[in-house]
Every structure is written in C-alpha cells, then in structure tokens.
Design a protein around this motif. Structure first.
Motif, PDB file in Angstrom:
ATOM      1  N   MET A   1       0.820  -1.208   0.000  1.00 40.11           N
ATOM      2  CA  MET A   1       0.000   0.000   0.000  1.00 40.11           C
ATOM      3  C   MET A   1       0.861   1.268   0.000  1.00 40.11           C
ATOM      4  SD  MET A   1      -3.108   1.157   0.011  1.00 40.11           S
ATOM      5  CE  MET A   1      -4.017   2.626   0.429  1.00 40.11           C
ATOM      6  N   LEU A   2       1.802   1.331   0.946  1.00 42.81           N
ATOM      7  CA  LEU A   2       2.674   2.501   1.027  1.00 42.81           C
ATOM      8  C   LEU A   2       3.545   2.618  -0.214  1.00 42.81           C
ATOM      9  CD1 LEU A   2       3.771   2.362   4.785  1.00 42.81           C
ATOM     10  CD2 LEU A   2       2.145   3.929   3.716  1.00 42.81           C
ATOM     11  N   ALA A   3       3.960   1.442  -0.736  1.00 41.61           N
ATOM     12  CA  ALA A   3       4.792   1.456  -1.938  1.00 41.61           C
ATOM     13  C   ALA A   3       4.026   2.020  -3.123  1.00 41.61           C
ATOM     14  CB  ALA A   3       5.292   0.034  -2.240  1.00 41.61           C
ATOM     15  N   ASN A   4       2.753   1.671  -3.234  1.00 42.18           N
ATOM     16  CA  ASN A   4       1.932   2.200  -4.330  1.00 42.18           C
ATOM     17  C   ASN A   4       1.717   3.709  -4.191  1.00 42.18           C
ATOM     18  OD1 ASN A   4       1.642  -0.344  -5.479  1.00 42.18           O
ATOM     19  ND2 ASN A   4      -0.190  -0.816  -4.276  1.00 42.18           N
ATOM     20  N   ILE A   5       1.538   4.160  -2.928  1.00 43.19           N
ATOM     21  CA  ILE A   5       1.363   5.599  -2.701  1.00 43.19           C
ATOM     22  C   ILE A   5       2.615   6.366  -3.082  1.00 43.19           C
ATOM     23  CG2 ILE A   5       1.005   7.363  -0.929  1.00 43.19           C
ATOM     24  CD1 ILE A   5      -0.804   5.375   0.527  1.00 43.19           C
ATOM     25  N   GLN A   6       3.783   5.833  -2.649  1.00 40.45           N
ATOM     26  CA  GLN A   6       5.042   6.506  -2.983  1.00 40.45           C
ATOM     27  C   GLN A   6       5.288   6.496  -4.490  1.00 40.45           C
ATOM     28  OE1 GLN A   6       8.429   5.068  -0.852  1.00 40.45           O
ATOM     29  NE2 GLN A   6       9.765   6.720  -1.551  1.00 40.45           N
ATOM     30  N   LYS A   7       4.923   5.391  -5.152  1.00 38.19           N
ATOM     31  CA  LYS A   7       5.076   5.315  -6.598  1.00 38.19           C
ATOM     32  C   LYS A   7       4.213   6.361  -7.296  1.00 38.19           C
ATOM     33  CE  LYS A   7       4.920   2.016 -10.434  1.00 38.19           C
ATOM     34  NZ  LYS A   7       4.602   0.617 -10.830  1.00 38.19           N
ATOM     35  N   GLY A   8       2.976   6.542  -6.773  1.00 38.70           N
ATOM     36  CA  GLY A   8       2.101   7.564  -7.346  1.00 38.70           C
ATOM     37  C   GLY A   8       2.640   8.967  -7.118  1.00 38.70           C
ATOM     38  N   ILE A   9       3.249   9.200  -5.941  1.00 43.79           N
ATOM     39  CA  ILE A   9       3.833  10.514  -5.649  1.00 43.79           C
ATOM     40  C   ILE A   9       5.021  10.789  -6.555  1.00 43.79           C
ATOM     41  CG2 ILE A   9       5.076  11.836  -3.891  1.00 43.79           C
ATOM     42  CD1 ILE A   9       3.270  10.566  -1.806  1.00 43.79           C
ATOM     43  N   VAL A  10       5.850   9.761  -6.786  1.00 47.52           N
ATOM     44  CA  VAL A  10       6.994   9.923  -7.691  1.00 47.52           C
ATOM     45  C   VAL A  10       6.517  10.239  -9.101  1.00 47.52           C
ATOM     46  CG1 VAL A  10       8.936   8.711  -8.761  1.00 47.52           C
ATOM     47  CG2 VAL A  10       8.509   8.454  -6.317  1.00 47.52           C
ATOM     48  N   HIS A  11       5.462   9.545  -9.527  1.00 44.64           N
ATOM     49  CA  HIS A  11       4.895   9.806 -10.859  1.00 44.64           C
ATOM     50  C   HIS A  11       4.360  11.236 -10.938  1.00 44.64           C
ATOM     51  CE1 HIS A  11       2.962   9.009 -14.688  1.00 44.64           C
ATOM     52  NE2 HIS A  11       1.829   9.490 -14.193  1.00 44.64           N
ATOM     53  N   LEU A  12       3.692  11.698  -9.864  1.00 41.96           N
ATOM     54  CA  LEU A  12       3.173  13.068  -9.843  1.00 41.96           C
ATOM     55  C   LEU A  12       4.305  14.077  -9.854  1.00 41.96           C
ATOM     56  CD1 LEU A  12       0.769  15.026  -9.519  1.00 41.96           C
ATOM     57  CD2 LEU A  12       1.023  14.753  -7.036  1.00 41.96           C
ATOM     58  N   ARG A  13       5.387  13.770  -9.133  1.00 47.08           N
ATOM     59  CA  ARG A  13       6.518  14.703  -9.047  1.00 47.08           C
ATOM     60  C   ARG A  13       7.139  14.948 -10.420  1.00 47.08           C
ATOM     61  NH1 ARG A  13       9.991  17.548  -9.793  1.00 47.08           N
ATOM     62  NH2 ARG A  13      11.901  17.999  -8.640  1.00 47.08           N
ATOM     63  N   HIS A  14       7.211  13.934 -11.255  1.00 49.60           N
ATOM     64  CA  HIS A  14       7.849  14.055 -12.565  1.00 49.60           C
ATOM     65  C   HIS A  14       6.841  14.285 -13.691  1.00 49.60           C
ATOM     66  CE1 HIS A  14      11.771  12.948 -10.949  1.00 49.60           C
ATOM     67  NE2 HIS A  14      11.177  11.962 -10.297  1.00 49.60           N
ATOM     68  N   ASN A  15       5.593  14.524 -13.333  1.00 49.50           N
ATOM     69  CA  ASN A  15       4.577  14.791 -14.335  1.00 49.50           C
ATOM     70  C   ASN A  15       4.734  16.220 -14.866  1.00 49.50           C
ATOM     71  OD1 ASN A  15       1.742  15.740 -15.233  1.00 49.50           O
ATOM     72  ND2 ASN A  15       1.568  13.511 -15.139  1.00 49.50           N
ATOM     73  N   LYS A  16       4.739  16.358 -16.191  1.00 46.22           N
ATOM     74  CA  LYS A  16       4.939  17.668 -16.813  1.00 46.22           C
ATOM     75  C   LYS A  16       3.790  18.624 -16.497  1.00 46.22           C
ATOM     76  CE  LYS A  16       8.882  17.082 -18.877  1.00 46.22           C
ATOM     77  NZ  LYS A  16      10.060  17.892 -18.464  1.00 46.22           N
ATOM     78  N   LEU A  17       2.575  18.112 -16.470  1.00 45.94           N
ATOM     79  CA  LEU A  17       1.435  18.968 -16.154  1.00 45.94           C
ATOM     80  C   LEU A  17       1.549  19.524 -14.737  1.00 45.94           C
ATOM     81  CD1 LEU A  17      -1.538  16.993 -17.767  1.00 45.94           C
ATOM     82  CD2 LEU A  17      -0.432  19.076 -18.609  1.00 45.94           C
ATOM     83  N   ILE A  65       5.845  16.703  -1.437  1.00 43.21           N
ATOM     84  CA  ILE A  65       5.849  15.733  -2.536  1.00 43.21           C
ATOM     85  C   ILE A  65       7.278  15.517  -3.044  1.00 43.21           C
ATOM     86  CG2 ILE A  65       5.198  15.451  -4.966  1.00 43.21           C
ATOM     87  CD1 ILE A  65       2.482  16.505  -4.289  1.00 43.21           C
ATOM     88  N   ARG A  66       8.031  16.596  -3.210  1.00 41.98           N
ATOM     89  CA  ARG A  66       9.411  16.473  -3.681  1.00 41.98           C
ATOM     90  C   ARG A  66      10.264  15.697  -2.689  1.00 41.98           C
ATOM     91  NH1 ARG A  66      11.020  22.492  -5.038  1.00 41.98           N
ATOM     92  NH2 ARG A  66      13.083  21.562  -4.862  1.00 41.98           N
ATOM     93  N   PHE A  67      10.013  15.883  -1.393  1.00 45.04           N
ATOM     94  CA  PHE A  67      10.793  15.171  -0.375  1.00 45.04           C
ATOM     95  C   PHE A  67      10.453  13.682  -0.376  1.00 45.04           C
ATOM     96  CE2 PHE A  67      11.290  13.585   3.992  1.00 45.04           C
ATOM     97  CZ  PHE A  67      12.652  13.834   4.183  1.00 45.04           C
ATOM     98  N   ILE A  68       9.172  13.362  -0.472  1.00 46.67           N
ATOM     99  CA  ILE A  68       8.762  11.947  -0.475  1.00 46.67           C
ATOM    100  C   ILE A  68       9.251  11.255  -1.738  1.00 46.67           C
ATOM    101  CG2 ILE A  68       6.774  10.395  -0.499  1.00 46.67           C
ATOM    102  CD1 ILE A  68       5.285  12.449   1.196  1.00 46.67           C
ATOM    103  N   ALA A  69       9.251  11.973  -2.868  1.00 44.37           N
ATOM    104  CA  ALA A  69       9.659  11.377  -4.140  1.00 44.37           C
ATOM    105  C   ALA A  69      11.162  11.170  -4.231  1.00 44.37           C
ATOM    106  CB  ALA A  69       9.194  12.246  -5.303  1.00 44.37           C
ATOM    107  N   GLU A  70      11.927  11.767  -3.313  1.00 42.51           N
ATOM    108  CA  GLU A  70      13.380  11.604  -3.333  1.00 42.51           C
ATOM    109  C   GLU A  70      13.742  10.183  -2.903  1.00 42.51           C
ATOM    110  OE1 GLU A  70      17.221  12.646  -4.067  1.00 42.51           O
ATOM    111  OE2 GLU A  70      15.526  14.023  -4.294  1.00 42.51           O
ATOM    112  N   ASP A  71      14.597   9.511  -3.701  1.00 43.28           N
ATOM    113  CA  ASP A  71      14.992   8.136  -3.383  1.00 43.28           C
ATOM    114  C   ASP A  71      15.778   8.080  -2.078  1.00 43.28           C
ATOM    115  OD1 ASP A  71      13.774   7.188  -5.674  1.00 43.28           O
ATOM    116  OD2 ASP A  71      15.569   7.478  -6.905  1.00 43.28           O
ATOM    117  N   ASN A  72      16.773   8.954  -1.955  1.00 41.25           N
ATOM    118  CA  ASN A  72      17.577   9.016  -0.742  1.00 41.25           C
ATOM    119  C   ASN A  72      17.252  10.327  -0.023  1.00 41.25           C
ATOM    120  OD1 ASN A  72      19.493   8.919   1.272  1.00 41.25           O
ATOM    121  ND2 ASN A  72      21.180   8.348  -0.068  1.00 41.25           N
ATOM    122  N   LYS A  73      16.510  10.215   1.072  1.00 40.25           N
ATOM    123  CA  LYS A  73      16.046  11.418   1.770  1.00 40.25           C
ATOM    124  C   LYS A  73      17.199  12.266   2.292  1.00 40.25           C
ATOM    125  CE  LYS A  73      11.707  10.183   1.355  1.00 40.25           C
ATOM    126  NZ  LYS A  73      11.928   8.982   0.537  1.00 40.25           N
TER     127      LYS A  73
END
Length: 271
Positions: A1-17, A65-73
């Motif tokens: 569950m948490l992994a899916n949320i983080q994956k969605g946040i990473v996708h949002l972070r790099h979304n051009k829109l 969002i940028r902090f959560i999307a960072e691989d190494n905090k």
C-alpha cells in the motif's frame, strides 16, 4: 500500500502537467505580491489574503511531494535549491499580521518568485554557471578596481578645482568614473574639463577603452565560457566515460573467451 502511494507521488513529481501547474502558481504568487503594492479595495485585499493562504499551502504540499519522491532522503537537503525552497516555504508559514515578524514574512514571500529558478532546469543552469564563474571574475574585478583607483586619483588631482562635486576626493571620483563607464552623460563631464585641459579627452577615451570595452568583454567571455562548459557537462552526463567503456569492453572480451573455451570443450567431448 505505502509502496503504491510513494510510486504515485513519484509519478506526480515528474509529471509535466504538475510542473507547469507549479510554475503557474509561482507566477500567480508574483502577481499577487505586485498587486498588494497598489491601493486596493478592502474586498480585493480580502480575496488576495485567501489567495496567499492557498499559495502557501500549495507550496508546502509541493515541497512535501518532492521530499517523499526523493529516493535518498538524506540527499534532499544536500541540494542548495532544496534548502532554499524549504526555508522560503517554512518562513512563509509565519502569519502576516501586525506582529514583529510581519515585515520578515512579507519580504520572504517576495522571494517565492525565485522558486521559478529551482523549478526550471535551464534557469538553474544559468545561475550555476554564474556562481562557478565568480572565482574567475574576481581577478577581472580586482584588475578593474586597480584601473578605477588609478584614474580616480589622477582625476581628483587634475580636475578637483574644476568641479569639486565630481572630483572632490578619490571616492567621488570613482563614482564619476562609473558614470563615465556607463556612458551616462559622460560627454558633459569631458567637455567641462576640456575647457581647462584641451587634451583631457585622452583621459576619458583610454579609461572607456580599458573598462567598457576590454574588461566588460572579458567578463562576458568568462561567463559564456563557463556556460558552455556546463552545457557540455549536462550533455555528457548520461553518456558513459572512457573508463566505463573500457571496463565494458574488457568484461565482454572475458565473457567471449569463456564461451569460446566452453564451446571447444564441448566439441572435444563430442569428437
């Protein structure tokens, strides 16, 4: 569950829109700050206050969002831009009222416009190029200061009795020479001294040649050179180095040799 949320946040972070939306909010923030410098109706000020709250909350949401999307905090705050953005967002949370911190909060909100630099990579490249060019520009600035000082001393000795407001001492003379270098009505200064010293035009022409033509072009050349180096680094960042290519070639050669050896053994067994 948490992994899916983080994956969605990473996708949002790099979304051009999403990036374009952040840029739009920064522009709206800049317009909102500029609008407050005018005499507005109470209703408009009330709406701007709510808009300011929304912008502050959105920037807080975006930095999280940028902090959560960072691989190494731990690496997040190693970037100067991330530290700058975090400080601006954190201080923007200070309520803007009639407290002692109100002026500081308003000033920090002005710096939210600079977040445009941290969002757009091309602007970050320009700023990084300027910062890396500063050590080289230091020697040019030192040499320019020496030229300013020499000409200011000469001008103060020669022209002080002509116009004490322009050549009264070496500090005022340097300000006058800065005016000459920027071509701000410098001919008025020149003709004033030429009434007493007809050959004083040599003083101004040589000074302009050294400063406006020679040194300023050197500054431009250094900045352009550093920018070319930074562009080359960015272009080569994703490409493997020569040592990496040699290591890959060596590894492939080893694998080919092992496969050839196994193939020869298999042929011997079959024969």
């Amino acid at each position: 569950m948490l992994a899916n949320i983080q994956k969605g946040i990473v996708h949002l972070r790099h979304n051009k829109l999403f990036e374009f939306f952040v840029i739009a909010i920064i522009i709206i923030s800049a317009l909102e700050i500029g609008a407050k410098t005018y005499n507005l109706k109470p209703t408009t000020l009330y709406l701007l206050a709510y808009m300011d709250v929304f912008i502050t909350v959105f920037f807080l949401f975006e930095i999280i969002i940028r902090f959560i999307a960072e691989d190494n905090k731990k690496n997040f705050f190693k970037s100067g831009w991330n530290v700058f953005d975090t400080l601006v967002v954190a201080i923007s949370l200070i309520p803007v009222d009639e407290s002692e911190m109100a002026l500081l909060a308003r000033l920090i909100r002005i710096f939210r416009v600079l977040r445009m630099i941290s969002i757009i990579p091309e602007l970050r490249l320009l700023i990084n190029s300027l910062l890396k060019a500063l050590p080289r520009l230091g020697y040019v600035a030192l040499l320019m200061f020496i030229i300013f000082y020499i000409y200011a001393a000469i001008g103060s000795y020669l022209f002080q009795h002509i116009n004490d407001d322009l050549w009264g001492n070496i500090a005022i003379s340097m300000l006058t020479l800065f005016r000459v270098m920027t071509f701000e009505d410098w001919t008025d200064i020149q003709y004033e001294t030429m009434d007493h010293y007809p050959m004083s035009w040599i003083f101004y022409v040589t000074f302009i040649f050294f400063t406006a033509f020679a040194f300023l072009n050197m500054v431009i050349g250094i900045v352009v050179g550093v920018m070319d180096e930074e562009h080359a680094k960015e272009a080569n960042k994703g490409q493997p180095s020569m040592s990496d290519l040699q290591a890959q070639i060596t590894q492939l050669s080893t694998q080919v040799a092992v496969l050839s050896k196994k193939k020869r053994k298999r042929l011997k067994k079959e024969t």
